[in-house]
Design a protein around this motif. Structure first.
Motif, PDB file in Angstrom:
ATOM      1  N   ASP A  49     -10.483  -1.941   5.531  1.00 44.99           N
ATOM      2  CA  ASP A  49     -11.064  -3.163   5.085  1.00 44.99           C
ATOM      3  C   ASP A  49      -9.940  -4.378   5.299  1.00 44.99           C
ATOM      4  N   GLN A  50      -8.929  -4.021   4.804  1.00 42.55           N
ATOM      5  CA  GLN A  50      -7.691  -5.024   4.507  1.00 42.55           C
ATOM      6  C   GLN A  50      -6.962  -5.097   5.913  1.00 42.55           C
ATOM      7  N   TYR A  51      -6.921  -3.835   6.656  1.00 39.49           N
ATOM      8  CA  TYR A  51      -5.902  -3.967   7.781  1.00 39.49           C
ATOM      9  C   TYR A  51      -6.419  -3.733   8.956  1.00 39.49           C
ATOM     10  N   GLU A  74       0.843  -1.306  -0.138  1.00 45.98           N
ATOM     11  CA  GLU A  74       0.065   0.008  -0.044  1.00 45.98           C
ATOM     12  C   GLU A  74       0.776   1.247  -0.041  1.00 45.98           C
ATOM     13  N   GLU A 109      -8.337   6.023  -0.367  1.00 40.02           N
ATOM     14  CA  GLU A 109      -8.422   4.723  -0.055  1.00 40.02           C
ATOM     15  C   GLU A 109      -6.889   4.341   0.957  1.00 40.02           C
ATOM     16  N   ARG A 110      -6.227   5.262   1.199  1.00 37.85           N
ATOM     17  CA  ARG A 110      -5.128   4.860   1.986  1.00 37.85           C
ATOM     18  C   ARG A 110      -4.600   6.150   3.077  1.00 37.85           C
ATOM     19  N   ASP A 114     -10.559   1.205   1.446  1.00 41.39           N
ATOM     20  CA  ASP A 114      -9.857   0.052   1.098  1.00 41.39           C
ATOM     21  C   ASP A 114      -8.646  -0.475   2.205  1.00 41.39           C
ATOM     22  N   PHE A 115      -8.046   0.696   2.810  1.00 40.67           N
ATOM     23  CA  PHE A 115      -6.937   0.066   4.040  1.00 40.67           C
ATOM     24  C   PHE A 115      -7.653  -0.486   5.354  1.00 40.67           C
TER      25      PHE A 115
END
Length: 343
Positions: A283-285, A92, A314-315, A280-281
């Protein structure tokens, strides 16, 4: 409003919360005061010199104001967990040419002593604390300098500790609040207690004036919190799109995006529980992130700065409370006066 805030010229019981990292500006603080409320400069993540510059700017406007500090409550990260997390988020960060795997562990106190020295040598009307209750001697020194001390609490137990330490007013923060939880025990996610219930629990424990915070975004919310026993309310998320706010462009756009309707409590960006719009961040981490503040904050900061500059939502940390749909692009005074319209 019969409270210590009244002596500061606060006629409208609506305060502008401190939002560290950019959204709170001197202009936003001044706008809150000119709407007959009170605004708080966000001292978190600033040096004492940078904070002094912001204090001078607000002072030049001739209004009452507060300053918020992050009181030290270190949550040291496990070195191996830190390295695993840095490796996991490396792709990322690399999207924006940031190498997090080369980052060392930074455990600092956010220039705590220097900022306390500043506020004692050049007192301001109000100082609020979050993350920890300072030593009673610090609170006593500020009060002796003529400063009103507000302490953020998230439970009756924390309220009792704050009262015993000498705080004048308690900011009672429910889990619906955007951004970092002020919990004194960040190893645990605070329970999702409705704000009116939390106010009632705290009132049973202490007799100090209470300022309600967390998820307050409509006139009905504000009126309800005052009926539930609060002397005033503190709002933040609803001001993120205000004309005077310093919120980044991708952050502002995300708040206005009807597709973003979900908030989550996550440690993914800082290692400490904070409520944000899902991206996104998160959701993933979120499930991978270890506890560890401020180490994870420092780890992800370069990525977040680069993402914000690149317009990448997203980040970055899209801190937001559950009332984020009510954030509007207009002058802060208009927002605050609307929130007070049912009082």
């Amino acid at each position: 409003m019969a409270s210590p805030l009244t002596a500061l010229g606060v006629d409208a019981p609506i305060l502008a919360a401190p939002m560290a990292g950019g959204p709170t500006t001197p202009a936003l603080v001044t706008a809150a005061a000119r709407a007959n409320g009170l605004g708080f400069l966000a001292g978190g993540y600033r040096t004492a010199d940078a904070l002094a510059e912001q204090i001078a700017r607000v002072r030049s406007d001739g209004v009452s104001f507060g300053v918020n500090l992050f009181a030290p409550n270190p949550l040291p990260v496990d070195p191996e967990a830190f390295r695993r997390y840095a490796h996991a988020i490396a792709p990322e960060a690399q999207t924006h040419d940031v190498d997090v795997q080369a980052a060392g562990i930074v455990e600092d106190d956010d220039h705590w002593s220097e900022k306390i020295d500043l506020l004692l040598s050049d007192p301001v009307p109000v100082v609020s604390f979050t993350f920890a209750v300072p030593d009673a001697a610090v609170i006593a020194s500020l009060r002796a300098a003529g400063t009103l001390v507000v302490q953020t609490v998230t439970s009756p137990e924390e309220a009792r500790l704050a009262a015993e330490a000498g705080a004048d007013v308690l900011a009672v923060q429910a889990s619906a609040a955007g951004g970092h939880s002020g919990t004194l025990t960040p190893q645990r996610i605070p329970a999702a207690i409705p704000l009116p219930d939390l106010l009632a629990q705290v009132r049973q424990e202490v007799s100090l004036p209470l300022v309600a915070a967390g998820g307050l975004a409509t006139p009905a919310d504000v009126a309800g919190a005052l009926r539930a026993g609060a002397t005033a309310v503190m709002v933040g998320t609803v001001l993120l799109r205000a004309d005077e706010a310093g919120t980044s462009l991708p952050y502002t756009a995300a708040l206005a995006d009807p597709a973003r309707h979900r908030t989550v409590v996550t440690r993914a960006f800082t290692g400490r529980p904070a409520r944000a719009l899902a991206n996104d961040f998160t959701d993933q981490y979120t499930d991978l992130a270890p506890t560890g503040y401020p180490a994870l904050h420092h780890l992800t900061s370069p990525m977040r700065r680069a993402a914000a500059a690149a317009g990448d939502p997203e980040r970055i940390n899209l801190w937001a409370g559950t009332g984020h749909r009510h954030a509007t692009a207009e002058p802060a005074a208009r927002i605050l006066r609307r929130l007070a319209s049912r009082l």
